[in-house]
Design a protein around this motif. Structure first.
Motif, PDB file in Angstrom:
ATOM      1  N   GLY A   1       1.323 -11.740   6.526  1.00  0.00           N
ATOM      2  CA  GLY A   1       0.280 -12.794   7.137  1.00  0.00           C
ATOM      3  C   GLY A   1      -1.308 -11.957   7.846  1.00  0.00           C
ATOM      4  N   LYS A   2      -0.806 -10.997   8.134  1.00  0.00           N
ATOM      5  CA  LYS A   2      -2.114 -10.161   9.203  1.00  0.00           C
ATOM      6  C   LYS A   2      -3.476 -10.032   8.171  1.00  0.00           C
ATOM      7  CE  LYS A   2       0.204  -8.807  12.966  1.00  0.00           C
ATOM      8  NZ  LYS A   2       1.154  -7.703  14.005  1.00  0.00           N
ATOM      9  N   GLY A   3      -2.716 -10.151   6.833  1.00  0.00           N
ATOM     10  CA  GLY A   3      -3.839  -9.563   5.649  1.00  0.00           C
ATOM     11  C   GLY A   3      -3.510  -8.213   5.603  1.00  0.00           C
ATOM     12  N   LEU A   4      -2.975  -7.257   5.531  1.00  0.00           N
ATOM     13  CA  LEU A   4      -2.797  -5.828   5.897  1.00  0.00           C
ATOM     14  C   LEU A   4      -2.300  -5.213   4.957  1.00  0.00           C
ATOM     15  CD1 LEU A   4      -1.937  -5.540   9.479  1.00  0.00           C
ATOM     16  CD2 LEU A   4      -4.563  -5.050   8.571  1.00  0.00           C
ATOM     17  N   LEU A   5      -1.571  -5.469   3.746  1.00  0.00           N
ATOM     18  CA  LEU A   5      -0.365  -6.063   3.046  1.00  0.00           C
ATOM     19  C   LEU A   5      -0.408  -6.547   1.280  1.00  0.00           C
ATOM     20  CD1 LEU A   5       1.816  -3.700   2.045  1.00  0.00           C
ATOM     21  CD2 LEU A   5       3.382  -5.003   3.283  1.00  0.00           C
ATOM     22  N   PHE A   6      -0.715  -6.498   0.805  1.00  0.00           N
ATOM     23  CA  PHE A   6      -0.788  -6.848  -0.459  1.00  0.00           C
ATOM     24  C   PHE A   6      -1.808  -8.452  -0.760  1.00  0.00           C
ATOM     25  CE2 PHE A   6       3.983  -6.050  -0.821  1.00  0.00           C
ATOM     26  CZ  PHE A   6       4.169  -5.456  -1.384  1.00  0.00           C
ATOM     27  N   LYS A   7      -3.341  -7.383   0.146  1.00  0.00           N
ATOM     28  CA  LYS A   7      -3.928  -8.237   0.243  1.00  0.00           C
ATOM     29  C   LYS A   7      -4.419  -9.530  -1.004  1.00  0.00           C
ATOM     30  CE  LYS A   7      -7.884  -7.727   3.164  1.00  0.00           C
ATOM     31  NZ  LYS A   7      -9.252  -6.651   3.474  1.00  0.00           N
ATOM     32  N   GLY A   8      -4.357 -10.687  -0.193  1.00  0.00           N
ATOM     33  CA  GLY A   8      -5.213 -11.149  -2.133  1.00  0.00           C
ATOM     34  C   GLY A   8      -3.753 -11.936  -2.550  1.00  0.00           C
ATOM     35  N   LEU A   9      -2.685 -11.715  -2.544  1.00  0.00           N
ATOM     36  CA  LEU A   9      -1.537 -11.620  -2.947  1.00  0.00           C
ATOM     37  C   LEU A   9      -0.416 -12.709  -2.550  1.00  0.00           C
ATOM     38  CD1 LEU A   9      -0.869  -8.718  -5.117  1.00  0.00           C
ATOM     39  CD2 LEU A   9      -1.796 -10.671  -6.297  1.00  0.00           C
ATOM     40  N   ASP A  10       0.706 -13.091  -2.987  1.00  0.00           N
ATOM     41  CA  ASP A  10       0.968 -14.049  -1.961  1.00  0.00           C
ATOM     42  C   ASP A  10       2.459 -14.712  -3.287  1.00  0.00           C
ATOM     43  OD1 ASP A  10       2.316 -15.274   0.015  1.00  0.00           O
ATOM     44  OD2 ASP A  10       1.342 -16.987   0.708  1.00  0.00           O
ATOM     45  N   SER A  11       3.353 -15.379  -2.678  1.00  0.00           N
ATOM     46  CA  SER A  11       4.406 -15.981  -3.366  1.00  0.00           C
ATOM     47  C   SER A  11       5.147 -16.509  -2.700  1.00  0.00           C
ATOM     48  CB  SER A  11       5.134 -14.860  -4.388  1.00  0.00           C
ATOM     49  OG  SER A  11       6.120 -14.277  -3.939  1.00  0.00           O
TER      50      SER A  11
ATOM     51  N   PRO B   1      10.833   9.132  -7.557  1.00  0.00           N
ATOM     52  CA  PRO B   1      10.515  10.134  -7.173  1.00  0.00           C
ATOM     53  C   PRO B   1       9.113  10.233  -5.984  1.00  0.00           C
ATOM     54  CG  PRO B   1      11.057   9.857  -9.177  1.00  0.00           C
ATOM     55  CD  PRO B   1      10.929   8.731  -8.893  1.00  0.00           C
ATOM     56  N   GLU B   2       9.061  11.575  -5.620  1.00  0.00           N
ATOM     57  CA  GLU B   2       7.909  11.045  -4.104  1.00  0.00           C
ATOM     58  C   GLU B   2       6.633  11.070  -5.934  1.00  0.00           C
ATOM     59  OE1 GLU B   2       6.042  10.981  -1.086  1.00  0.00           O
ATOM     60  OE2 GLU B   2       8.174  11.712  -0.263  1.00  0.00           O
ATOM     61  N   GLY B   3       5.510  10.547  -5.093  1.00  0.00           N
ATOM     62  CA  GLY B   3       4.856   9.864  -5.034  1.00  0.00           C
ATOM     63  C   GLY B   3       4.437   9.051  -6.664  1.00  0.00           C
ATOM     64  N   SER B   4       5.763   8.355  -6.430  1.00  0.00           N
ATOM     65  CA  SER B   4       5.971   7.303  -8.038  1.00  0.00           C
ATOM     66  C   SER B   4       6.310   6.191  -7.446  1.00  0.00           C
ATOM     67  CB  SER B   4       6.865   7.917  -8.865  1.00  0.00           C
ATOM     68  OG  SER B   4       7.361   6.417  -9.859  1.00  0.00           O
ATOM     69  N   TYR B   5       6.155   5.097  -7.520  1.00  0.00           N
ATOM     70  CA  TYR B   5       6.295   3.959  -6.877  1.00  0.00           C
ATOM     71  C   TYR B   5       6.766   2.495  -9.055  1.00  0.00           C
ATOM     72  CZ  TYR B   5       3.975   5.994  -3.456  1.00  0.00           C
ATOM     73  OH  TYR B   5       3.490   6.918  -2.638  1.00  0.00           O
TER      74      TYR B   5
ATOM     75  N   GLY C   1       7.421 -12.339  -6.799  1.00  0.00           N
ATOM     76  CA  GLY C   1       6.072 -13.032  -7.619  1.00  0.00           C
ATOM     77  C   GLY C   1       5.096 -12.262  -7.291  1.00  0.00           C
ATOM     78  N   ILE C   2       4.610 -11.117  -6.885  1.00  0.00           N
ATOM     79  CA  ILE C   2       3.732 -10.094  -6.774  1.00  0.00           C
ATOM     80  C   ILE C   2       3.745  -8.392  -7.497  1.00  0.00           C
ATOM     81  CG2 ILE C   2       2.844  -9.153  -4.590  1.00  0.00           C
ATOM     82  CD1 ILE C   2       4.214 -10.481  -2.946  1.00  0.00           C
ATOM     83  N   ARG C   3       2.780  -9.565  -8.544  1.00  0.00           N
ATOM     84  CA  ARG C   3       2.056  -8.479  -9.564  1.00  0.00           C
ATOM     85  C   ARG C   3       1.252  -7.006  -8.515  1.00  0.00           C
ATOM     86  NH1 ARG C   3       2.342  -9.975 -15.101  1.00  0.00           N
ATOM     87  NH2 ARG C   3       4.506 -10.124 -14.576  1.00  0.00           N
ATOM     88  N   THR C   4       1.619  -6.195  -8.250  1.00  0.00           N
ATOM     89  CA  THR C   4       0.750  -4.862  -7.868  1.00  0.00           C
ATOM     90  C   THR C   4       0.497  -3.248  -8.207  1.00  0.00           C
ATOM     91  OG1 THR C   4      -0.678  -4.399  -6.161  1.00  0.00           O
ATOM     92  CG2 THR C   4       1.790  -4.755  -5.661  1.00  0.00           C
ATOM     93  N   HIS C   5      -0.087  -3.001  -8.938  1.00  0.00           N
ATOM     94  CA  HIS C   5      -0.066  -1.153  -8.740  1.00  0.00           C
ATOM     95  C   HIS C   5      -0.436  -1.029  -7.780  1.00  0.00           C
ATOM     96  CE1 HIS C   5       2.716  -2.079 -12.154  1.00  0.00           C
ATOM     97  NE2 HIS C   5       1.573  -2.936 -12.700  1.00  0.00           N
ATOM     98  N   VAL C   6      -1.287  -1.500  -6.720  1.00  0.00           N
ATOM     99  CA  VAL C   6      -1.825  -0.421  -5.487  1.00  0.00           C
ATOM    100  C   VAL C   6      -1.061   0.527  -5.137  1.00  0.00           C
ATOM    101  CG1 VAL C   6      -3.370  -0.705  -3.433  1.00  0.00           C
ATOM    102  CG2 VAL C   6      -3.647  -2.535  -5.612  1.00  0.00           C
ATOM    103  N   GLU C   7      -1.236   1.332  -5.258  1.00  0.00           N
ATOM    104  CA  GLU C   7       0.053   2.352  -4.472  1.00  0.00           C
ATOM    105  C   GLU C   7      -0.027   2.760  -3.230  1.00  0.00           C
ATOM    106  OE1 GLU C   7      -0.202   6.284  -6.125  1.00  0.00           O
ATOM    107  OE2 GLU C   7       0.036   5.750  -8.744  1.00  0.00           O
TER     108      GLU C   7
END
Length: 450
Positions: free
Chosen positions: A307-317, A338-342, A353-359
């Motif tokens: 809601g504050k535009g600080l996470l998953f910017k531009g995406l919603d579901s 593992p560390e560094g893998s998401y 409903g939120i498709r993202t690969h932004v690490e």
């Protein structure tokens, strides 16, 4: 490269600090819980205590020498199980079991019909194994609110989990089931004990681990029981003169904090989840610890940051705004990467409903999950350290069951780390996964009760 929350997502870092419990906070929680447990045990303060410390009337732990055949019945929801447990040796236990489904009609109809159906299934099971005439002892795990007034006498307080059978509340459920068995006339079974799942967990572990003194559930709900000196259990008639030194006490710990003593570590997200729950202002500790609520706490934090535009910017579901949609099992999955893998985090957000690969966003999501699950483990550590100190034991095992403990990749290690901080070397302990406490534990209580 590993994420640095303070540098990479400072707003989320500040927000998640609200969930942090300092070492000093943990020691304060142990002191407050100790006081509440003493109130629950004492006759003059028990009526107003929030941690009720119900006596279970189970005063004998397994010796490991129990042998023979025992029945167990596990009723805790829409499925119930019948088990035949054969204790052959300390290491060899044979278990045969069958599950039965309780229809909505039975869940909402007369209590007599429900108990007749259970007796019918029990009869069918016993005939399958040719034990219907053996008059075997049965332990009955009944996972609904119950006031125990004897080892085989429990008065129903209220139905939960969608059940609302008439003619059961205020009655001894052991008698209702025994009457249903007797009405059939084709079955010889004696119900010798009634118990809840924490007691079963302790008993199940104590068969193979003689110094098991605590049973803990950290699953959908949360509760613990422990072995107390009978001389401290003032709610037991004749507690001062009992010839048995010990008594398993069912703490009903989920209610710790219902009187406000945990408000100093609760967050605005706890308050929001509490308000939308079916039992506001009740089960305060459980709502900070257990699987029913952890996923929802994470969802609230995620929604605020989005809601504050600080996470998953531009995406919603739609899904991320649905109450209870973010499951606690997702936390375990996300923290299993593992560390560094998401990979798991990306898959779960895709399901939401939120498709993202932004690490950076996925690392932030994992950090939120870690914050919520770490607080759960710290509070559970406070519970265990409190009980170990209350028993004044120098070495004990803890039997644990429940999905949060079983499936979260770091929960066990978090418990060990934080319990060591609190106990400061004053006691050795071992945490053991319970094998089928509600089934095997029920049979063991039957074994030590006859």
């Amino acid at each position: 490269m590993a994420a640095n929350p303070q540098r990479d997502f400072p707003e989320a870092y500040e927000l998640c600090k609200k969930f942090d419990i300092s070492d000093a906070n943990m020691e304060e929680i142990v002191q407050r819980l100790t006081k509440e447990i003493k109130m629950g045990l004492a006759k003059d303060t028990h009526p107003r205590a929030v941690v009720k410390c119900f006596i279970t009337y189970v005063q004998d732990l397994p010796t490991g020498k129990e042998r023979g055949k025992y029945l167990a019945l596990d009723l805790g929801g829409t499925n119930f199980r019948v088990l035949l447990v054969t204790l052959r040796s300390e290491t060899e236990i044979d278990i045969e079991s069958k599950s039965y489904v309780i229809s909505h009609t039975l869940m909402e109809g007369p209590g007599k019909n429900l108990f007749d159906f259970i007796a019918e299934c029990l009869s069918s099971f016993c005939k399958d194994y040719h034990i219907e005439k053996e008059n075997l002892p049965l332990g009955f795990t009944f996972s609904f609110p119950l006031k125990q007034v004897g080892i085989n006498k429990g008065i129903m307080i209220t139905w939960t989990k969608g059940f609302k059978c008439d003619g059961v509340v205020g009655k001894n459920v052991v008698e209702l089931l025994q009457d249903a068995i007797n009405r059939r006339g084709d079955l010889k079974v004696r119900i010798v004990a009634i118990l809840n799942d924490t007691t079963g967990t302790l008993m199940s572990c104590a068969f193979g681990n003689r110094n098991c003194r605590i049973g803990l559930i950290v699953g959908t709900g949360s509760n613990a029981c422990y072995v107390e000196k009978t001389s401290n259990t003032e709610m037991l008639e004749g507690y001062q003169t009992s010839n048995k030194p010990n008594m398993i006490v069912n703490c009903e710990l989920g209610a710790f904090g219902d009187n406000g003593v945990l408000d100093f570590i609760r967050t605005p997200y706890d308050n929001a989840v509490d308000k939308q729950s079916i039992n506001p202002k009740r089960q305060t500790l459980e709502k900070c610890i257990s699987g029913m609520y952890l996923g929802e706490l994470v969802r609230h934090v995620v929604v605020e940051l989005m809601g504050k535009g600080l996470l998953f910017k531009g995406l919603d579901s739609q899904a991320i705004h649905e109450k209870w949609r973010f499951q606690t099992s997702y936390i375990s999955d996300i923290e299993s990467d593992p560390e560094g893998s998401y990979r798991q985090a990306a898959m779960i957000m895709d399901q939401m409903g939120i498709r993202t690969h932004v690490e950076k966003d996925l690392a932030c999501l994992r950090y939120i999950c870690q914050t919520v699950s770490t607080r759960s483990a710290k509070l559970t550590s406070c519970v265990l350290a409190c009980l170990i100190q209350k028993m004044n034991t120098k070495d004990c095992s803890v039997g644990i069951d429940g999905g949060v403990y079983r499936y979260h990749p770091h929960y066990h290690n978090l418990l060990v780390e934080n319990m060591n901080k609190l106990l400061k070397g004053s006691a050795k302990f071992e945490l053991i996964v319970s094998e089928d406490g509600s089934g095997r534990g029920a049979a063991l209580i039957a074994a030590v009760s006859v």
